[in-house]
Design a protein around this motif. Structure first.
Motif, PDB file in Angstrom:
ATOM      1  N   ASP A   1       0.836  -1.206   0.000  1.00 21.36           N
ATOM      2  CA  ASP A   1       0.000   0.000   0.000  1.00 21.36           C
ATOM      3  C   ASP A   1       0.870   1.255   0.000  1.00 21.36           C
ATOM      4  OD1 ASP A   1       0.322  -1.529   2.419  1.00 21.36           O
ATOM      5  OD2 ASP A   1      -0.436   0.235   3.476  1.00 21.36           O
ATOM      6  N   GLY A   2       0.586   2.117  -0.963  1.00 26.00           N
ATOM      7  CA  GLY A   2       1.298   3.383  -1.088  1.00 26.00           C
ATOM      8  C   GLY A   2       2.697   3.252  -1.684  1.00 26.00           C
ATOM      9  N   LYS A   3       3.069   2.032  -2.100  1.00 27.89           N
ATOM     10  CA  LYS A   3       4.437   1.821  -2.585  1.00 27.89           C
ATOM     11  C   LYS A   3       4.554   2.041  -4.101  1.00 27.89           C
ATOM     12  CE  LYS A   3       6.139   0.712   1.394  1.00 27.89           C
ATOM     13  NZ  LYS A   3       6.362  -0.578   1.969  1.00 27.89           N
ATOM     14  N   THR A   4       5.772   2.377  -4.500  1.00 28.02           N
ATOM     15  CA  THR A   4       6.090   2.572  -5.912  1.00 28.02           C
ATOM     16  C   THR A   4       6.878   1.347  -6.383  1.00 28.02           C
ATOM     17  OG1 THR A   4       6.163   4.935  -5.525  1.00 28.02           O
ATOM     18  CG2 THR A   4       7.218   4.151  -7.518  1.00 28.02           C
ATOM     19  N   VAL A   5       6.338   0.687  -7.393  1.00 30.03           N
ATOM     20  CA  VAL A   5       6.828  -0.643  -7.766  1.00 30.03           C
ATOM     21  C   VAL A   5       7.214  -0.647  -9.246  1.00 30.03           C
ATOM     22  CG1 VAL A   5       6.164  -3.097  -7.864  1.00 30.03           C
ATOM     23  CG2 VAL A   5       5.188  -1.619  -6.090  1.00 30.03           C
ATOM     24  N   VAL A   6       8.258  -1.395  -9.592  1.00 35.22           N
ATOM     25  CA  VAL A   6       8.608  -1.560 -11.012  1.00 35.22           C
ATOM     26  C   VAL A   6       8.828  -3.042 -11.303  1.00 35.22           C
ATOM     27  CG1 VAL A   6      11.104  -1.123 -10.647  1.00 35.22           C
ATOM     28  CG2 VAL A   6      10.099  -0.777 -12.920  1.00 35.22           C
ATOM     29  N   GLU A   7       8.235  -3.524 -12.396  1.00 34.68           N
ATOM     30  CA  GLU A   7       8.516  -4.886 -12.868  1.00 34.68           C
ATOM     31  C   GLU A   7       9.478  -4.797 -14.040  1.00 34.68           C
ATOM     32  OE1 GLU A   7       5.321  -7.646 -13.715  1.00 34.68           O
ATOM     33  OE2 GLU A   7       6.743  -9.075 -14.580  1.00 34.68           O
ATOM     34  N   LEU A   8      10.556  -5.566 -13.960  1.00 33.83           N
ATOM     35  CA  LEU A   8      11.632  -5.496 -14.959  1.00 33.83           C
ATOM     36  C   LEU A   8      11.499  -6.655 -15.935  1.00 33.83           C
ATOM     37  CD1 LEU A   8      14.393  -4.800 -12.301  1.00 33.83           C
ATOM     38  CD2 LEU A   8      13.152  -3.107 -13.681  1.00 33.83           C
ATOM     39  N   GLY A   9      11.203  -6.351 -17.177  1.00 33.78           N
ATOM     40  CA  GLY A   9      10.951  -7.417 -18.152  1.00 33.78           C
ATOM     41  C   GLY A   9       9.578  -7.994 -17.908  1.00 33.78           C
ATOM     42  N   ALA A  10       8.577  -7.122 -17.975  1.00 33.56           N
ATOM     43  CA  ALA A  10       7.208  -7.480 -17.574  1.00 33.56           C
ATOM     44  C   ALA A  10       6.453  -8.241 -18.649  1.00 33.56           C
ATOM     45  CB  ALA A  10       6.443  -6.201 -17.211  1.00 33.56           C
TER      46      ALA A  10
ATOM     47  N   ILE B   1      10.023  -1.037  -4.497  1.00 36.43           N
ATOM     48  CA  ILE B   1      10.111  -2.462  -4.816  1.00 36.43           C
ATOM     49  C   ILE B   1      10.407  -2.622  -6.313  1.00 36.43           C
ATOM     50  CG2 ILE B   1       8.811  -4.637  -4.956  1.00 36.43           C
ATOM     51  CD1 ILE B   1       7.064  -3.405  -2.621  1.00 36.43           C
ATOM     52  N   ALA B   2      11.397  -3.455  -6.619  1.00 44.31           N
ATOM     53  CA  ALA B   2      11.654  -3.859  -8.007  1.00 44.31           C
ATOM     54  C   ALA B   2      11.532  -5.376  -8.051  1.00 44.31           C
ATOM     55  CB  ALA B   2      13.052  -3.429  -8.444  1.00 44.31           C
ATOM     56  N   TYR B   3      10.899  -5.902  -9.096  1.00 39.92           N
ATOM     57  CA  TYR B   3      10.815  -7.361  -9.192  1.00 39.92           C
ATOM     58  C   TYR B   3      10.882  -7.811 -10.641  1.00 39.92           C
ATOM     59  CZ  TYR B   3       5.858  -7.168 -10.559  1.00 39.92           C
ATOM     60  OH  TYR B   3       4.678  -6.935 -11.225  1.00 39.92           O
TER      61      TYR B   3
END
Ligand SMILES: C[S@@+](CC[C@H](N)C(=O)[O-])C[C@H]1O[C@@H](n2cnc3c(N)ncnc32)[C@H](O)[C@@H]1O
Length: 210
Positions: free
Chosen positions: A24-33, A94-96
Protein backbone atom coordinates in the motif's frame (compact mmCIF):
# COMPACT_ATOMS: atom_id res chain seq x y z
CA UNK A 1 -8.43 -11.57 -16.70
CA UNK A 2 -6.06 -11.48 -13.70
CA UNK A 3 -4.63 -14.89 -12.95
CA UNK A 4 -2.98 -15.51 -9.59
CA UNK A 5 0.51 -14.06 -9.13
CA UNK A 6 3.17 -16.78 -9.31
CA UNK A 7 6.96 -16.76 -9.31
CA UNK A 8 7.49 -20.36 -10.44
CA UNK A 9 8.07 -21.47 -14.04
CA UNK A 10 4.79 -23.33 -14.51
CA UNK A 11 2.81 -20.76 -12.50
CA UNK A 12 1.21 -23.41 -10.32
CA UNK A 13 3.03 -23.62 -6.98
CA UNK A 14 5.13 -21.73 -4.47
CA UNK A 15 4.62 -18.28 -2.99
CA UNK A 16 2.72 -15.39 -4.58
CA UNK A 17 2.76 -11.61 -4.36
CA UNK A 18 3.07 -11.71 -0.54
CA UNK A 19 6.84 -12.01 -1.13
CA UNK A 20 6.76 -8.35 -2.17
CA UNK A 21 5.67 -7.36 1.34
CA UNK A 22 3.25 -4.55 2.10
CA UNK A 23 2.42 -2.71 -1.10
CA UNK A 24 0.00 0.00 0.00
CA UNK A 25 1.30 3.38 -1.09
CA UNK A 26 4.44 1.82 -2.58
CA UNK A 27 6.09 2.57 -5.91
CA UNK A 28 6.83 -0.64 -7.77
CA UNK A 29 8.61 -1.56 -11.01
CA UNK A 30 8.52 -4.89 -12.87
CA UNK A 31 11.63 -5.50 -14.96
CA UNK A 32 10.95 -7.42 -18.15
CA UNK A 33 7.21 -7.48 -17.57
CA UNK A 34 6.25 -8.96 -20.94
CA UNK A 35 2.74 -7.67 -21.58
CA UNK A 36 2.45 -6.83 -17.87
CA UNK A 37 0.13 -9.53 -16.49
CA UNK A 38 1.68 -9.59 -13.03
CA UNK A 39 1.97 -5.81 -12.82
CA UNK A 40 -1.69 -5.45 -13.83
CA UNK A 41 -2.59 -8.00 -11.16
CA UNK A 42 -0.83 -5.88 -8.51
CA UNK A 43 -2.40 -2.62 -9.72
CA UNK A 44 -5.88 -4.15 -9.50
CA UNK A 45 -5.63 -6.34 -6.39
CA UNK A 46 -3.17 -4.50 -4.12
CA UNK A 47 -3.22 -0.85 -3.05
CA UNK A 48 0.03 0.15 -4.77
CA UNK A 49 0.66 3.85 -5.40
CA UNK A 50 2.01 3.06 -8.85
CA UNK A 51 3.37 0.04 -10.66
CA UNK A 52 5.50 0.40 -13.79
CA UNK A 53 5.50 -2.54 -16.20
CA UNK A 54 8.78 -2.17 -18.04
CA UNK A 55 9.75 -4.15 -21.12
CA UNK A 56 12.22 -3.47 -23.93
CA UNK A 57 10.30 -5.40 -26.58
CA UNK A 58 8.18 -3.22 -28.90
CA UNK A 59 5.65 -6.02 -29.46
CA UNK A 60 5.27 -6.80 -25.73
CA UNK A 61 4.88 -3.09 -25.03
CA UNK A 62 2.20 -2.69 -27.70
CA UNK A 63 0.29 -5.74 -26.43
CA UNK A 64 0.61 -4.49 -22.83
CA UNK A 65 -0.77 -1.07 -23.73
CA UNK A 66 -3.71 -2.67 -25.51
CA UNK A 67 -4.51 -5.12 -22.71
CA UNK A 68 -3.81 -3.03 -19.63
CA UNK A 69 -3.10 0.57 -20.70
CA UNK A 70 -6.27 1.90 -19.03
CA UNK A 71 -5.72 0.46 -15.56
CA UNK A 72 -5.34 3.22 -12.96
CA UNK A 73 -1.99 3.10 -11.18
CA UNK A 74 -0.34 1.02 -13.91
CA UNK A 75 2.23 2.50 -16.30
CA UNK A 76 3.23 0.43 -19.30
CA UNK A 77 6.70 1.57 -20.36
CA UNK A 78 8.96 0.47 -23.17
CA UNK A 79 12.62 0.78 -22.14
CA UNK A 80 15.76 -1.17 -21.49
CA UNK A 81 15.79 -1.91 -17.76
CA UNK A 82 19.40 -0.89 -17.08
CA UNK A 83 19.09 2.45 -18.89
CA UNK A 84 15.71 3.26 -17.33
CA UNK A 85 16.78 2.46 -13.78
CA UNK A 86 19.95 4.53 -14.12
CA UNK A 87 17.76 7.46 -15.13
CA UNK A 88 15.52 6.96 -12.05
CA UNK A 89 17.73 6.93 -8.94
CA UNK A 90 16.11 6.56 -5.47
CA UNK A 91 12.70 6.07 -7.07
CA UNK A 92 11.27 2.64 -6.29
CA UNK A 93 10.28 0.89 -3.08
CA UNK A 94 10.11 -2.46 -4.82
CA UNK A 95 11.65 -3.86 -8.01
CA UNK A 96 10.81 -7.36 -9.19
CA UNK A 97 11.36 -9.68 -12.13
CA UNK A 98 9.57 -12.93 -12.95
CA UNK A 99 11.96 -14.70 -15.34
CA UNK A 100 12.24 -11.17 -16.75
CA UNK A 101 15.05 -8.69 -17.38
CA UNK A 102 17.20 -10.16 -14.60
CA UNK A 103 17.39 -13.43 -16.58
CA UNK A 104 18.38 -11.79 -19.86
CA UNK A 105 20.68 -8.90 -18.92
CA UNK A 106 24.28 -8.91 -17.77
CA UNK A 107 23.84 -8.81 -13.96
CA UNK A 108 27.10 -6.85 -13.57
CA UNK A 109 25.28 -3.94 -15.24
CA UNK A 110 21.68 -4.53 -14.18
CA UNK A 111 22.04 -5.26 -10.45
CA UNK A 112 23.95 -2.02 -9.67
CA UNK A 113 21.33 -0.10 -11.67
CA UNK A 114 18.58 -1.74 -9.60
CA UNK A 115 20.40 -0.83 -6.37
CA UNK A 116 20.67 2.78 -7.55
CA UNK A 117 16.98 3.02 -8.42
CA UNK A 118 15.74 1.58 -5.12
CA UNK A 119 15.07 3.85 -2.17
CA UNK A 120 16.86 2.96 1.07
CA UNK A 121 15.15 -0.17 2.50
CA UNK A 122 13.72 -0.85 -0.95
CA UNK A 123 13.60 -4.49 -1.99
CA UNK A 124 14.39 -6.53 -5.09
CA UNK A 125 12.62 -9.86 -5.64
CA UNK A 126 13.29 -12.01 -8.68
CA UNK A 127 12.64 -15.51 -9.89
CA UNK A 128 15.14 -17.25 -12.11
CA UNK A 129 16.07 -20.74 -13.25
CA UNK A 130 17.90 -22.68 -10.55
CA UNK A 131 19.17 -25.07 -13.21
CA UNK A 132 19.06 -25.20 -17.01
CA UNK A 133 15.79 -26.57 -18.35
CA UNK A 134 17.60 -29.66 -19.68
CA UNK A 135 18.66 -30.41 -16.10
CA UNK A 136 22.23 -29.16 -16.53
CA UNK A 137 23.72 -27.48 -13.45
CA UNK A 138 23.81 -23.65 -13.37
CA UNK A 139 26.96 -21.66 -14.07
CA UNK A 140 29.56 -21.34 -11.33
CA UNK A 141 30.95 -18.15 -12.90
CA UNK A 142 29.24 -15.03 -14.27
CA UNK A 143 28.64 -16.45 -17.71
CA UNK A 144 25.61 -16.39 -20.01
CA UNK A 145 24.29 -19.18 -22.20
CA UNK A 146 23.72 -18.18 -25.81
CA UNK A 147 20.36 -19.52 -26.91
CA UNK A 148 18.83 -19.57 -30.38
CA UNK A 149 15.80 -17.34 -30.86
CA UNK A 150 13.77 -15.76 -33.67
CA UNK A 151 13.29 -12.01 -34.04
CA UNK A 152 9.85 -10.47 -34.66
CA UNK A 153 10.62 -10.31 -38.41
CA UNK A 154 11.51 -14.01 -38.47
CA UNK A 155 15.29 -13.55 -38.55
CA UNK A 156 17.18 -16.19 -36.54
CA UNK A 157 19.29 -14.71 -33.74
CA UNK A 158 20.87 -15.62 -30.41
CA UNK A 159 20.07 -14.25 -26.98
CA UNK A 160 21.85 -14.44 -23.65
CA UNK A 161 20.26 -16.16 -20.66
CA UNK A 162 21.90 -15.98 -17.25
CA UNK A 163 21.40 -19.28 -15.40
CA UNK A 164 23.66 -18.81 -12.40
CA UNK A 165 24.29 -20.86 -9.26
CA UNK A 166 23.15 -19.44 -5.95
CA UNK A 167 26.66 -18.48 -4.73
CA UNK A 168 27.18 -16.53 -7.97
CA UNK A 169 23.92 -14.57 -7.50
CA UNK A 170 24.81 -13.95 -3.86
CA UNK A 171 28.23 -12.54 -4.79
CA UNK A 172 26.73 -10.33 -7.51
CA UNK A 173 24.02 -8.95 -5.23
CA UNK A 174 26.49 -8.10 -2.49
CA UNK A 175 28.84 -6.49 -5.03
CA UNK A 176 25.93 -4.36 -6.24
CA UNK A 177 25.39 -3.06 -2.70
CA UNK A 178 22.34 -5.19 -1.85
CA UNK A 179 21.86 -7.42 1.20
CA UNK A 180 20.27 -10.84 0.72
CA UNK A 181 17.08 -11.28 2.73
CA UNK A 182 16.19 -14.85 1.82
CA UNK A 183 16.10 -17.42 -0.96
CA UNK A 184 13.27 -19.82 -1.81
CA UNK A 185 13.42 -22.79 -4.12
CA UNK A 186 10.38 -24.19 -5.89
CA UNK A 187 11.29 -27.66 -7.14
CA UNK A 188 8.59 -28.70 -9.61
CA UNK A 189 8.90 -32.38 -10.49
CA UNK A 190 7.11 -31.80 -13.79
CA UNK A 191 4.46 -34.02 -15.33
CA UNK A 192 3.34 -35.28 -18.73
CA UNK A 193 5.40 -33.44 -21.33
CA UNK A 194 6.48 -30.75 -18.83
CA UNK A 195 10.01 -31.57 -17.59
CA UNK A 196 11.08 -30.79 -14.02
CA UNK A 197 12.05 -27.17 -13.38
CA UNK A 198 13.81 -25.61 -10.40
CA UNK A 199 12.78 -22.01 -9.75
CA UNK A 200 14.94 -19.92 -7.46
CA UNK A 201 13.39 -16.81 -5.86
CA UNK A 202 15.82 -14.33 -4.32
CA UNK A 203 15.00 -11.34 -2.16
CA UNK A 204 17.48 -8.57 -1.40
CA UNK A 205 17.29 -5.16 0.22
CA UNK A 206 19.05 -1.86 -0.31
CA UNK A 207 20.48 -1.15 3.14
CA UNK A 208 19.52 2.04 4.95
CA UNK A 209 22.49 4.34 5.48
CA UNK A 210 25.94 4.35 3.88
C1 LIG B 1 10.40 -14.64 -20.49
S1 LIG B 1 9.70 -13.05 -20.65
C2 LIG B 1 8.89 -12.90 -19.07
C3 LIG B 1 7.76 -11.91 -19.12
C4 LIG B 1 6.92 -11.79 -17.84
N1 LIG B 1 7.73 -11.56 -16.67
C5 LIG B 1 6.06 -13.00 -17.66
O1 LIG B 1 6.30 -13.79 -16.74
O2 LIG B 1 5.10 -13.16 -18.44
C6 LIG B 1 11.11 -11.97 -20.48
C7 LIG B 1 10.83 -10.54 -20.84
O3 LIG B 1 11.93 -9.73 -20.43
C8 LIG B 1 12.11 -8.71 -21.39
N2 LIG B 1 13.49 -8.20 -21.23
C9 LIG B 1 14.63 -8.90 -21.36
N3 LIG B 1 15.69 -8.11 -21.13
C10 LIG B 1 15.20 -6.87 -20.84
C11 LIG B 1 15.79 -5.63 -20.50
N4 LIG B 1 17.13 -5.48 -20.39
N5 LIG B 1 14.99 -4.57 -20.27
C12 LIG B 1 13.64 -4.69 -20.36
N6 LIG B 1 13.02 -5.85 -20.68
C13 LIG B 1 13.79 -6.93 -20.91
C14 LIG B 1 11.83 -9.38 -22.72
O4 LIG B 1 11.49 -8.45 -23.72
C15 LIG B 1 10.66 -10.31 -22.34
O5 LIG B 1 9.42 -9.73 -22.59
Amino acid sequence: MFRAFHWDWYERSGPGSELLGRLDGKTVVELGAGIGRQAAHLAVTRAVAEVTALDSSPSMHARGLKAYGDIPGLRVVRADATAYLREHPDTFDIAYSVFGAVDFTDPRRLLPAIATSLRPAGILVFSTLGRYRNGQEPETEVRAARLPTTLADGTPATMERWVLGLPVWERLLVRAGLEIVDVETVDDAGRDDHPPVVTRILRAVRPVGP
